[in-house]
Design a protein around this motif. Sequence first.
Motif, PDB file in Angstrom:
ATOM      1  N   ASP A   1       0.829  -1.201   0.000  1.00 15.91           N
ATOM      2  CA  ASP A   1       0.000   0.000   0.000  1.00 15.91           C
ATOM      3  C   ASP A   1       0.872   1.264   0.000  1.00 15.91           C
ATOM      4  N   ASP A   2       1.983   1.254   0.737  1.00 14.87           N
ATOM      5  CA  ASP A   2       2.917   2.386   0.712  1.00 14.87           C
ATOM      6  C   ASP A   2       3.443   2.607  -0.710  1.00 14.87           C
ATOM      7  N   ILE A   3       3.744   1.524  -1.397  1.00 16.40           N
ATOM      8  CA  ILE A   3       4.255   1.611  -2.769  1.00 16.40           C
ATOM      9  C   ILE A   3       3.173   2.155  -3.694  1.00 16.40           C
ATOM     10  N   ARG A   4       1.941   1.697  -3.524  1.00 19.96           N
ATOM     11  CA  ARG A   4       0.836   2.193  -4.357  1.00 19.96           C
ATOM     12  C   ARG A   4       0.616   3.688  -4.197  1.00 19.96           C
ATOM     13  N   LYS A   5       0.922   4.223  -3.048  1.00 21.44           N
ATOM     14  CA  LYS A   5       0.687   5.643  -2.753  1.00 21.44           C
ATOM     15  C   LYS A   5       1.774   6.563  -3.312  1.00 21.44           C
ATOM     16  N   ILE A   6       2.840   6.025  -3.852  1.00 24.91           N
ATOM     17  CA  ILE A   6       3.919   6.859  -4.396  1.00 24.91           C
ATOM     18  C   ILE A   6       3.403   7.640  -5.593  1.00 24.91           C
ATOM     19  N   ASP A   7       3.633   8.948  -5.586  1.00 28.45           N
ATOM     20  CA  ASP A   7       3.292   9.790  -6.740  1.00 28.45           C
ATOM     21  C   ASP A   7       4.349   9.533  -7.811  1.00 28.45           C
ATOM     22  N   ARG A   8       3.973   8.822  -8.857  1.00 27.22           N
ATOM     23  CA  ARG A   8       4.931   8.430  -9.897  1.00 27.22           C
ATOM     24  C   ARG A   8       4.949   9.382 -11.077  1.00 27.22           C
ATOM     25  N   ASN A   9       4.084  10.356 -11.085  1.00 32.31           N
ATOM     26  CA  ASN A   9       3.989  11.285 -12.212  1.00 32.31           C
ATOM     27  C   ASN A   9       4.915  12.477 -11.974  1.00 32.31           C
ATOM     28  N   ARG A  10       6.207  12.188 -11.856  1.00 32.87           N
ATOM     29  CA  ARG A  10       7.221  13.210 -11.574  1.00 32.87           C
ATOM     30  C   ARG A  10       8.603  12.628 -11.797  1.00 32.87           C
ATOM     31  N   GLN A  11       9.582  13.482 -11.765  1.00 37.01           N
ATOM     32  CA  GLN A  11      10.962  13.016 -11.823  1.00 37.01           C
ATOM     33  C   GLN A  11      11.291  12.287 -10.522  1.00 37.01           C
ATOM     34  N   PRO A  12      12.019  11.189 -10.593  1.00 34.00           N
ATOM     35  CA  PRO A  12      12.362  10.475  -9.362  1.00 34.00           C
ATOM     36  C   PRO A  12      13.236  11.332  -8.447  1.00 34.00           C
ATOM     37  N   PRO A  13      12.939  11.322  -7.154  1.00 34.49           N
ATOM     38  CA  PRO A  13      13.783  12.054  -6.203  1.00 34.49           C
ATOM     39  C   PRO A  13      15.091  11.313  -5.941  1.00 34.49           C
ATOM     40  N   GLU A  14      16.001  11.947  -5.223  1.00 35.82           N
ATOM     41  CA  GLU A  14      17.296  11.344  -4.930  1.00 35.82           C
ATOM     42  C   GLU A  14      17.298  10.516  -3.654  1.00 35.82           C
ATOM     43  N   LYS A  15      16.159  10.457  -2.962  1.00 32.22           N
ATOM     44  CA  LYS A  15      16.042   9.603  -1.781  1.00 32.22           C
ATOM     45  C   LYS A  15      14.574   9.279  -1.566  1.00 32.22           C
ATOM     46  N   GLY A  16      14.318   8.313  -0.700  1.00 37.08           N
ATOM     47  CA  GLY A  16      12.947   7.927  -0.385  1.00 37.08           C
ATOM     48  C   GLY A  16      12.504   6.673  -1.115  1.00 37.08           C
ATOM     49  N   LEU A  17      11.237   6.320  -0.915  1.00 34.40           N
ATOM     50  CA  LEU A  17      10.717   5.059  -1.444  1.00 34.40           C
ATOM     51  C   LEU A  17      10.816   4.965  -2.957  1.00 34.40           C
ATOM     52  N   MET A  18      10.428   6.012  -3.670  1.00 34.24           N
ATOM     53  CA  MET A  18      10.456   5.959  -5.137  1.00 34.24           C
ATOM     54  C   MET A  18      11.879   5.750  -5.643  1.00 34.24           C
ATOM     55  N   CYS A  19      12.813   6.480  -5.077  1.00 33.65           N
ATOM     56  CA  CYS A  19      14.228   6.359  -5.466  1.00 33.65           C
ATOM     57  C   CYS A  19      14.734   4.944  -5.212  1.00 33.65           C
ATOM     58  N   GLU A  20      14.452   4.412  -4.036  1.00 35.42           N
ATOM     59  CA  GLU A  20      14.951   3.080  -3.692  1.00 35.42           C
ATOM     60  C   GLU A  20      14.270   1.996  -4.518  1.00 35.42           C
ATOM     61  N   LEU A  21      12.997   2.165  -4.811  1.00 37.14           N
ATOM     62  CA  LEU A  21      12.282   1.223  -5.671  1.00 37.14           C
ATOM     63  C   LEU A  21      12.949   1.141  -7.049  1.00 37.14           C
ATOM     64  N   LEU A  22      13.450   2.279  -7.527  1.00 34.26           N
ATOM     65  CA  LEU A  22      14.090   2.336  -8.848  1.00 34.26           C
ATOM     66  C   LEU A  22      15.547   1.888  -8.843  1.00 34.26           C
ATOM     67  N   TRP A  23      16.324   2.230  -7.827  1.00 38.74           N
ATOM     68  CA  TRP A  23      17.781   2.133  -7.945  1.00 38.74           C
ATOM     69  C   TRP A  23      18.472   1.187  -6.977  1.00 38.74           C
ATOM     70  N   SER A  24      17.765   0.570  -6.046  1.00 39.81           N
ATOM     71  CA  SER A  24      18.427  -0.316  -5.084  1.00 39.81           C
ATOM     72  C   SER A  24      18.813  -1.653  -5.721  1.00 39.81           C
ATOM     73  N   ASP A  25      19.812  -2.301  -5.126  1.00 36.16           N
ATOM     74  CA  ASP A  25      20.339  -3.575  -5.624  1.00 36.16           C
ATOM     75  C   ASP A  25      20.519  -4.552  -4.469  1.00 36.16           C
TER      76      ASP A  25
END
Length: 147
Positions: free
Chosen positions: A14-38
């Motif tokens: 549910d936290d992931i569903r609430k991410i505002d994805r209609n923007r440039q990815p930030p450099e930290k936070g859930l959206m950033c980590e969802l995109l760039w973590s390994d």
Amino acid sequence: MHGGLFSENNVTLDDIRKIDRNRQPPEKGLMCELLWSDPQPQTGISPSKRGVGIQFGPDVTKKFLAKNKLDYIIRSHEVKANGYEVTHDGKCITVFSAPNYCDTMGNKGAFITMNGKDMKPKFVAYNAVPHPNVKPMAYASSLLAFM
């Protein structure tokens, strides 16, 4: 997901569903980590070699899956020689579909299928094929005529 898991504990779907994805990815936070973590082989969380996101261990994967009642995380984001890699006790799967990435890596591409009866991942890997002998933008002239 594209990248991987999070530095925060207890992240839910549910936290992931609430991410505002209609923007440039930030450099930290859930959206950033969802995109760039390994994933990493050691337990815990480490700074990412990419400079954004994190590296997460098998314990982080196990906790996220248990919290969200999931069997696997399936991600892409990293070239793998065989087109895929299974880590974290079989629970973190990387599938990379672009063979010979950027025409330089020599890797296979792969895709994953799962049967609804058992949901066991099955992988199909494939090699790159030669590019067609077509000049760049050769088909664009007909598209540009409409603009």
